[in-house]
Motif scaffolding. Sequence first.
Motif, PDB file in Angstrom:
ATOM      1  N   PRO A 178      78.939  43.166  48.842  1.00  0.00           N
ATOM      2  CA  PRO A 178      77.878  42.199  48.523  1.00  0.00           C
ATOM      3  C   PRO A 178      76.598  42.878  48.026  1.00  0.00           C
ATOM      4  N   TYR A 179      76.211  43.989  48.646  1.00  0.00           N
ATOM      5  CA  TYR A 179      74.999  44.724  48.258  1.00  0.00           C
ATOM      6  C   TYR A 179      75.069  45.172  46.803  1.00  0.00           C
ATOM      7  N   GLU A 180      76.212  45.702  46.405  1.00  0.00           N
ATOM      8  CA  GLU A 180      76.324  46.232  45.050  1.00  0.00           C
ATOM      9  C   GLU A 180      76.459  45.117  44.016  1.00  0.00           C
ATOM     10  N   LEU A 181      77.076  44.007  44.381  1.00  0.00           N
ATOM     11  CA  LEU A 181      77.146  42.878  43.447  1.00  0.00           C
ATOM     12  C   LEU A 181      75.817  42.123  43.375  1.00  0.00           C
ATOM     13  N   ILE A 182      75.086  42.118  44.479  1.00  0.00           N
ATOM     14  CA  ILE A 182      73.719  41.583  44.448  1.00  0.00           C
ATOM     15  C   ILE A 182      72.865  42.430  43.510  1.00  0.00           C
ATOM     16  N   SER A 183      73.024  43.745  43.584  1.00  0.00           N
ATOM     17  CA  SER A 183      72.298  44.654  42.694  1.00  0.00           C
ATOM     18  C   SER A 183      72.665  44.394  41.236  1.00  0.00           C
ATOM     19  N   SER A 184      73.931  44.024  40.995  1.00  0.00           N
ATOM     20  CA  SER A 184      74.358  43.687  39.637  1.00  0.00           C
ATOM     21  C   SER A 184      73.589  42.485  39.116  1.00  0.00           C
ATOM     22  N   GLN A 185      73.522  41.417  39.930  1.00  0.00           N
ATOM     23  CA  GLN A 185      72.813  40.221  39.481  1.00  0.00           C
ATOM     24  C   GLN A 185      71.335  40.512  39.266  1.00  0.00           C
ATOM     25  N   MET A 186      70.727  41.239  40.202  1.00  0.00           N
ATOM     26  CA  MET A 186      69.300  41.512  40.086  1.00  0.00           C
ATOM     27  C   MET A 186      68.994  42.395  38.873  1.00  0.00           C
ATOM     28  N   SER A 187      69.836  43.370  38.619  1.00  0.00           N
ATOM     29  CA  SER A 187      69.634  44.263  37.468  1.00  0.00           C
ATOM     30  C   SER A 187      69.724  43.503  36.155  1.00  0.00           C
ATOM     31  N   LEU A 188      70.645  42.529  36.090  1.00  0.00           N
ATOM     32  CA  LEU A 188      70.823  41.755  34.868  1.00  0.00           C
ATOM     33  C   LEU A 188      69.795  40.631  34.751  1.00  0.00           C
ATOM     34  N   THR A 189      69.230  40.215  35.888  1.00  0.00           N
ATOM     35  CA  THR A 189      68.161  39.207  35.849  1.00  0.00           C
ATOM     36  C   THR A 189      66.881  39.810  35.292  1.00  0.00           C
ATOM     37  N   PHE A 190      66.602  41.050  35.692  1.00  0.00           N
ATOM     38  CA  PHE A 190      65.379  41.728  35.252  1.00  0.00           C
ATOM     39  C   PHE A 190      65.727  42.950  34.411  1.00  0.00           C
ATOM     40  N   ASP A 191      66.550  42.739  33.381  1.00  0.00           N
ATOM     41  CA  ASP A 191      67.055  43.855  32.583  1.00  0.00           C
ATOM     42  C   ASP A 191      66.014  44.436  31.621  1.00  0.00           C
ATOM     43  N   ASN A 192      64.851  43.806  31.548  1.00  0.00           N
ATOM     44  CA  ASN A 192      63.788  44.324  30.659  1.00  0.00           C
ATOM     45  C   ASN A 192      62.624  44.914  31.446  1.00  0.00           C
ATOM     46  N   GLN A 193      62.860  45.186  32.748  1.00  0.00           N
ATOM     47  CA  GLN A 193      61.809  45.727  33.604  1.00  0.00           C
ATOM     48  C   GLN A 193      62.120  47.184  33.946  1.00  0.00           C
ATOM     49  N   ASP A 194      61.088  48.041  33.865  1.00  0.00           N
ATOM     50  CA  ASP A 194      61.277  49.462  34.140  1.00  0.00           C
ATOM     51  C   ASP A 194      61.028  49.828  35.597  1.00  0.00           C
ATOM     52  N   GLY A 195      60.465  48.912  36.375  1.00  0.00           N
ATOM     53  CA  GLY A 195      60.076  49.252  37.745  1.00  0.00           C
ATOM     54  C   GLY A 195      61.177  49.164  38.765  1.00  0.00           C
ATOM     55  N   GLY A 196      62.397  48.739  38.340  1.00  0.00           N
ATOM     56  CA  GLY A 196      63.509  48.675  39.283  1.00  0.00           C
ATOM     57  C   GLY A 196      63.233  47.706  40.415  1.00  0.00           C
ATOM     58  N   LEU A 197      63.461  48.132  41.632  1.00  0.00           N
ATOM     59  CA  LEU A 197      63.330  47.277  42.804  1.00  0.00           C
ATOM     60  C   LEU A 197      61.944  46.660  42.922  1.00  0.00           C
ATOM     61  N   ALA A 198      60.897  47.438  42.638  1.00  0.00           N
ATOM     62  CA  ALA A 198      59.531  46.916  42.727  1.00  0.00           C
ATOM     63  C   ALA A 198      59.326  45.765  41.745  1.00  0.00           C
ATOM     64  N   SER A 199      59.916  45.868  40.557  1.00  0.00           N
ATOM     65  CA  SER A 199      59.819  44.790  39.574  1.00  0.00           C
ATOM     66  C   SER A 199      60.565  43.549  40.048  1.00  0.00           C
ATOM     67  N   TRP A 200      61.713  43.747  40.695  1.00  0.00           N
ATOM     68  CA  TRP A 200      62.463  42.608  41.219  1.00  0.00           C
ATOM     69  C   TRP A 200      61.600  41.809  42.189  1.00  0.00           C
ATOM     70  N   VAL A 201      60.971  42.527  43.121  1.00  0.00           N
ATOM     71  CA  VAL A 201      60.158  41.861  44.140  1.00  0.00           C
ATOM     72  C   VAL A 201      58.918  41.250  43.509  1.00  0.00           C
ATOM     73  N   ARG A 202      58.283  41.973  42.604  1.00  0.00           N
ATOM     74  CA  ARG A 202      57.056  41.483  41.977  1.00  0.00           C
ATOM     75  C   ARG A 202      57.311  40.206  41.187  1.00  0.00           C
ATOM     76  N   ARG A 203      58.372  40.198  40.363  1.00  0.00           N
ATOM     77  CA  ARG A 203      58.647  39.032  39.508  1.00  0.00           C
ATOM     78  C   ARG A 203      59.150  37.840  40.316  1.00  0.00           C
ATOM     79  N   SER A 204      59.795  38.113  41.445  1.00  0.00           N
ATOM     80  CA  SER A 204      60.343  37.000  42.223  1.00  0.00           C
ATOM     81  C   SER A 204      59.376  36.494  43.292  1.00  0.00           C
ATOM     82  N   SER A 205      58.266  37.259  43.538  1.00  0.00           N
ATOM     83  CA  SER A 205      57.290  36.820  44.543  1.00  0.00           C
ATOM     84  C   SER A 205      55.871  36.981  44.001  1.00  0.00           C
ATOM     85  N   ASN A 206      55.239  38.138  44.239  1.00  0.00           N
ATOM     86  CA  ASN A 206      53.874  38.357  43.753  1.00  0.00           C
ATOM     87  C   ASN A 206      53.592  39.852  43.621  1.00  0.00           C
TER      88      ASN A 206
END
Length: 483
Positions: free
Chosen positions: A55-83
Amino acid sequence: MEELQPNKHYMHWTVIALLDFVTIISFENIFYPFQNQGLSVVISWIFLLFTYVIPYELISSQMSLTFDNQDGGLASWVRRSSNDTLGYVTSWMYWVQSIPYIVDVSNSVIVSFSWMILGDNTLGQKMSPFWFGLLTFGLILIFILLENAIKNSLEILSLIGGGAMFIMSALFVLLAGYALTQGAHIATQPFNWHSFMPNFSLKYFSTTGLLIFAMSGAELAAPYVVRMRDPKHEFPKAMWLLAIMTAFLTIFGTLALAVFFNGNQVPHDFKMNGPYYAFSLLGQQLGLGNILMYIFTVVQTIFMMAQLAVLLDATSRVFAGDVADNFMPKWVTRKNKNGRPVNSYLMTTGLSLFLLLLTGTLPDINTIYNWLLNINGIVSPYKTCWVFFAFIAVRWQDKKFHSDYVFIKNKTGALLIGGWCLLFTFVCATLGFIPQEVKFGTWAFTHQLILNFITVFVLFGLGLVMPWLRKRELRKEKDSDVA
């Protein structure tokens, strides 16, 4: 989907899986769980594989493809989905959790050199904890200086060393199986179903954070999404291959260890010297003497040195993005003429020195090595919690975010899986504060417990100071403009 560019170099999904694998887990990662949980860790690995790793690695797949134009990786995921604030907190935790690992890797380099030179486990007898810490700090300084002199060449060396490490790990498993066919006896006895059953005690759960530490990091592959020909189909394939390779090393590697070591009574320095013992015993069983041990030592040295160089470079560049501008003082993110964030290197050096000063209060090298591993079993899972937080935030706002790949299309099911992974990771990280190799109620137990709290408080707490310093900096700039 991005149109294919004829002249663009695309990365194959198998290459991305290998790059992620060698960054996440290595041969030595199976030793400390085996020492902590014995043969029952096989069940732990299998349980985690299906309920957590996949589940962790497939979750990472969805998140990577959701924010595929962001260079910040995990920090960008959290920033774009929250604040922005939570994005900064994530980027700080992502950076600072790597500091204990940098010190740990530096320790491993010194241990590997000692085996290369001495050929045995006598480092602890020949070197005091003070000199061990001094050498570790010196090594970190040398590699930071090398970062400014050598551009990216050690990243290639890391891939070479990592590939060789995987080959050595697979070779150990295969040759252990071959040794059994040649009359070798399984050292862990009794070797039956009862031995595989976990003992669900407080110690068992407090050591599970180290298993998460050993297997986490799938989100590191996120920046490579833009370099794939068909990310929608290829990135999930890379994550599945990553899961399969992880399963092979953890499950079959542990079974191979049981051939040569009694899981009920392993050597006290197993976490530090276990990999070298393993290849030494394998070579002796096959009539090759210590040849395999020396080959492994060379591979381990190259792999760890290259990994140290890449870690130092990657961690010191985390705050180069726009999230940091609002929260980090400019002096932290300032770069030299070569584009190197030199002040970030100074922060890395300073926090590494802080950790080494704490280890100076421990009695011997083996205790230092084990304590640093346990610290990684706390701070790394806390960082991983943000992967699942971001996933929950994205699935909660389904209409706002689009991804070419969706893990569990049912929203309720996705939130339940994400919630389970977040809760499990947080609980294991928190239980990791309990010291492992010392008895409850002793001064050594209390000492390490205090060190654990001080370390986490300073590493994470320092991140709260930076925004305050940035506000003061902005206030001074505003006052100077008015004047």
